[in-house]
Design an enzyme around this catalytic site. Structure first.
Site, PDB file in Angstrom:
ATOM      1  N   ASP A 289       0.825  -1.326   5.079  1.00 27.00           N
ATOM      2  CA  ASP A 289      -0.363  -2.060   4.663  1.00 27.00           C
ATOM      3  C   ASP A 289      -1.549  -1.107   4.830  1.00 27.00           C
ATOM      4  O   ASP A 289      -1.412   0.014   5.343  1.00 27.00           O
ATOM      5  CB  ASP A 289      -0.539  -3.361   5.450  1.00 27.00           C
ATOM      6  CG  ASP A 289      -1.387  -4.375   4.665  1.00 27.00           C
ATOM      7  OD1 ASP A 289      -2.146  -3.955   3.754  1.00 27.00           O
ATOM      8  OD2 ASP A 289      -1.330  -5.580   4.965  1.00 27.00           O
TER       9      ASP A 289
HETATM   10  C1  NOJ Z   1      -4.337  -5.723   2.971  1.00 25.28           C
HETATM   11  C2  NOJ Z   1      -3.460  -6.936   2.834  1.00 25.28           C
HETATM   12  O1  NOJ Z   1      -2.922  -7.286   4.088  1.00 25.28           O
HETATM   13  C3  NOJ Z   1      -2.330  -6.752   1.849  1.00 25.28           C
HETATM   14  O2  NOJ Z   1      -1.680  -7.984   1.671  1.00 25.28           O
HETATM   15  C4  NOJ Z   1      -2.848  -6.199   0.544  1.00 25.28           C
HETATM   16  O3  NOJ Z   1      -1.804  -6.100  -0.384  1.00 25.28           O
HETATM   17  C5  NOJ Z   1      -3.466  -4.846   0.823  1.00 25.28           C
HETATM   18  N1  NOJ Z   1      -4.586  -5.010   1.737  1.00 25.28           N
HETATM   19  C6  NOJ Z   1      -3.957  -4.146  -0.447  1.00 25.28           C
HETATM   20  O4  NOJ Z   1      -5.065  -4.785  -0.942  1.00 25.28           O
END
Ligand code: NOJ
Length: 766
Positions: A289
């Site tokens: 993430d």
């Molecule tokens: C953080 C989020 O937790 C995740 O779900 C998302 O896909 C990513 N950022 C990218 O935006």
């Protein structure tokens, strides 16, 4: 750009593996897969360490220009993926640099959060889950994929398949709710919708199951918080949806931000190696993430970025999102021999394999004119159908709904969420266009035409307003009308990432507004738009009917209007339990029995307790003195405008042998006056297990449609795996013993029978 001219331009770049690929079909057959391995090995063999690490690096690049540094990095082959670029010209230029100007011409994965629609916003995933309709969810994902693909996006960070049992958690909005089975079925449906059968075909994009794993168990529902999940519960509850998505062909997985039992997910070898690779044989790739590799140090798991890169790489995490711990530190970790070239190659191979399967080497470019118009009628119709089937009727006193259009002279429409094109869209709508939204007010006016006068009073600026200045006008409008429809809830910003709440009542002065409207003496229908289950116990006495519409997306207006006026009866069912009080959270139907389960006889509300505890053993059971032990609305609940009656439950055999299937049947009859959909649900309880089993588990469901007076025998087949669970030693087992089975319209289903699963030898002795 035509397919052929694109292929030729890539061909002319003189890349050897393109020549090879032209003779070999890709899509999945044995032969194709071994060709694929050869292509991957051949390409890997020609890559430098910098190029390999480049494939493992994903960079955020959302501007309309390509900065010089990024251009240089693309040209040097030091980037494997971009996220957040949706300008098709910029996407094509990035792909061109990667393919034509870099040494090896490896195309890019273009990632984006396409969570519930793209330009045409569909209901939030929690709302989609309320449809209990995998085919429709799959269609929704396909529509979103086609719109996203037309801008050059070839990878979505969805589906989010975190089991969410705590409505305080803002990200419950992005999930399919509390149940492993429902989440697994809908997650797999979304994967198929995004990827299609062969995701090298135009309009198909790679999916990403997230967040691996356990994120939904964040303590107190606060985002990014610690999770402690015993391995047994992890395997029985949190991991099954991921396994279902992997079995459906999921291309990629994203690690969770969270700390799981002391080891943050992005450095968790148990999750990423043992479970994902060794046990499940997952052959896609894993992306972190946002900055979650570097955050291993913030967790206190590693001392610095170098150690964070080491832990993540040692766990086999293939690609780093947004930060550069890999780019900065993998070279020295390789030099020191702490990460081996074989490990690095394996991680890069996983990424290349997906890029080959996606057909990116043949055709990385996007021509929007190859795609249907964005937000076309078909996509709007899917969004509307999803919204319509997602709406849950929670209360309907004296058949207040549906409203009879013909009998209505005037209608008061009240509330801050009745006519706000943006707020009905919900969280994660980067690419959504509020201009497409049809609001409830607009749709109601359209449906009623000129004959019925509709007066609209916003009454509150936002759902959070504490001013009551607009209440008088609202009450006057209510008094003057035949009926009142009030749109309340939460704005989009109150749920989603980071947006957890400790109090899940209707915010601001909404409860007071409802009380004031109720006192106007006209039938009050409340429609709640929200991103999570809310505690609604305080308002139900002030409403005659209550609809829960989630954040219904662009077509929420017409969907709600159709339900209000009976064009279509409501058929949504709750995918998550609605607590009576927030202190009950986490709360879910598939709980364990405890050694002292509560019953009505054992429970006394604190208001009725004597001053001193009596000496008798009265009341030693599992409940809250103030909230009891039941939720306000249970999982699977949802009313209709008709009445469905369940009867004649039977099993194909009262005894089955290990490994055999059993059929469970029941009759559902529409005893009301309107044709409607019902979601028929099958629950099972395994009475004794070598680890304790939940009091009920969903094992099947079917959405059926019945005419008035019509009845249908609904059949479910339970196979050996449906009765299996991870036991004390963590292996997947099915144990002989007694099972209870229910069929009904919610998790409180009462129609029940039983069967016994016998070990093979014992059957003959009976
Ligand atoms: C953080 C989020 O937790 C995740 O779900 C998302 O896909 C990513 N950022 C990218 O935006």
């Amino acid at each position: 750009m035509k397919q052929t001219s694109k292929a030729i331009s890539v061909y002319l770049a003189g890349v050897l593996y393109i020549l090879m690929s032209m003779n070999h079909p890709m899509a999945g057959e044995q032969k194709g897969e071994s060709d694929l391995d050869r292509r991957v090995t051949e390409l890997l063999g020609r890559m430098t360490v910098a190029e390999k690490i480049g494939q493992m690096s994903q960079v955020n690049a959302d501007g309309d220009k390509i900065p010089g540094e990024l251009r240089a990095a693309l040209k040097a082959g030091e980037i494997g993926s971009i996220l957040n670029q949706v300008n098709v010209d910029v996407v094509n230029e990035m792909q061109r640099i990667a393919v034509e100007e870099s040494r090896l011409g490896i195309p890019l994965m273009m990632g984006r959060d396409v969570i519930h629609g793209f330009r045409t916003v569909q209901p939030i995933p929690l709302g989609q889950a309320a449809t209990w309709n995998p085919e429709l969810v799959q269609k929704g994902a396909r529509a979103a994929a086609v719109e996203a693909a037309s801008t050059g996006v070839n990878w979505t960070f969805a589906p989010m398949i975190d089991i969410s049992r705590d409505p305080r958690w803002g990200r419950i909005a992005e999930s399919f709710g509390e149940d492993p089975y429902l989440t697994g079925v809908l997650g797999a449906a979304m994967v198929k919708g995004f990827q299609g059968d062969d995701f090298s075909q135009p309009g198909n994009i790679a999916a990403c199951g997230k967040h691996f794993a356990g994120y939904g168990a964040s303590e107190s529902g606060r985002d990014y918080n610690t999770t402690n999940i015993p391995e047994n519960e992890l395997r029985n509850v949190y991991l099954p949806p991921f396994k279902a998505a992997v079995d459906a062909g999921l291309a990629t997985i994203m690690t969770s931000f969270s700390d799981l039992n002391g080891v943050p997910a992005s450095g968790n070898r148990f999750l990423l190696k043992q479970v994902l690779r060794d046990e499940w044989q997952f052959d896609g790739f894993v992306v972190s993430d946002w900055a979650s590799i570097e955050q291993l140090s913030v967790h206190g798991f590693t001392a610095n970025d170098r150690e964070a890169a080491y832990e993540a790489a040692s766990a086999g995490l293939n690609m780093e999102m947004a930060t550069s711990a890999y780019a900065s530190h993998l070279p020295e970790l390789l030099d020191e021999g702490r990460v081996s070239m074989a490990e690095l190659d394996a991680m890069v191979a996983d990424i290349l394999r997906i890029k080959f399967r996606m057909g990116l080497f043949e055709d990385p470019f996007t021509d929007p004119s190859d795609y249907p118009a964005i937000a076309n009628e078909g996509h709007l119709a899917i969004a509307e159908q999803l919204a319509r089937q997602s709406i849950v009727l929670l209360e309907n006193r004296n058949h207040t709904l549906p409203l009879a259009k013909e009998a209505l002279g005037s209608l008061a429409v009240i509330g801050p969420l009745a006519d706000d094109p943006y707020e009905q869209l919900g969280t994660w709508i980067f690419d959504g266009d509020p201009a497409i939204s049809q609001t409830p007010l607009k749709a109601i006016r359209q449906l009623l035409g000129d004959r019925v006068s509709v007066e609209y009073v916003r009454a509150m600026e936002t759902s959070r307003s504490r001013s009551t200045a607009g209440f008088d006008e609202a009450v006057q409008a209510a008094r003057a009308a035949d009926a009142v429809v009030v749109f309340l809830g939460e704005e989009s910003i109150l749920s989603g990432e980071t947006h957890s709440r400790a109090d899940i009542d209707l915010p601001g002065k909404q409860n007071e507004l409802l009380t004031a409207l109720h006192q106007a003496g006209k039938p009050v229908i409340a429609v709640i738009l929200a991103g999570r289950p809310l505690t609604l116990g305080d308002i139900i006495d002030d409403v005659d009917a209550l609809l829960f519409a989630w954040h219904p997306g662009a077509m929420g207006g017409p969907a709600i209007a159709d339900i209000l006026f009976g064009v279509e009866p409501p058929s949504g069912k709750l995918p998550a339990t609605f607590p009576l009080m927030v202190g009950q959270a986490p709360i879910y139907y598939a709980h364990k029995n405890t050694g002292r389960p509560a019953t009505p006889e054992k429970f006394t509300h604190m208001d009725d307790l004597p001053v001193r505890m009596p000496q008798s053993s009265w009341g030693f059971a599992s409940f809250h003195l103030d909230a009891g032990y039941e939720p306000l609305y249970e999982f699977g609940y949802g009313l209709s405008y008709t009445e469905f009656v369940y009867s004649d439950i039977e099993v194909s055999d009262s005894k089955i042998e290990m490994g055999e299937e059993i059929t469970v049947q029941a009759v559902v009859r529409n005893e009301g006056r309107v044709e409607a959909d019902e979601v028929v649900q099958l629950y099972v309880r395994d009475l004794v297990g070598n680890v304790t089993r939940p009091v009920k588990e969903l094992k099947g469901f079917q959405r059926i449609r019945l005419k008035p007076g019509e009845s249908r025998r609904v059949s479910f087949v339970l196979g050996p795996n449906d009765l299996a669970f991870h036991g004390r030693d963590m292996s997947l087992i099915t144990e002989p013993g007694d099972f209870h089975v229910w069929v009904g319209g919610s998790s409180n289903a009462e129609l029940q029978t039983a069967f016994t699963l016998v070990a093979e030898q014992s059957r003959s002795s009976n």
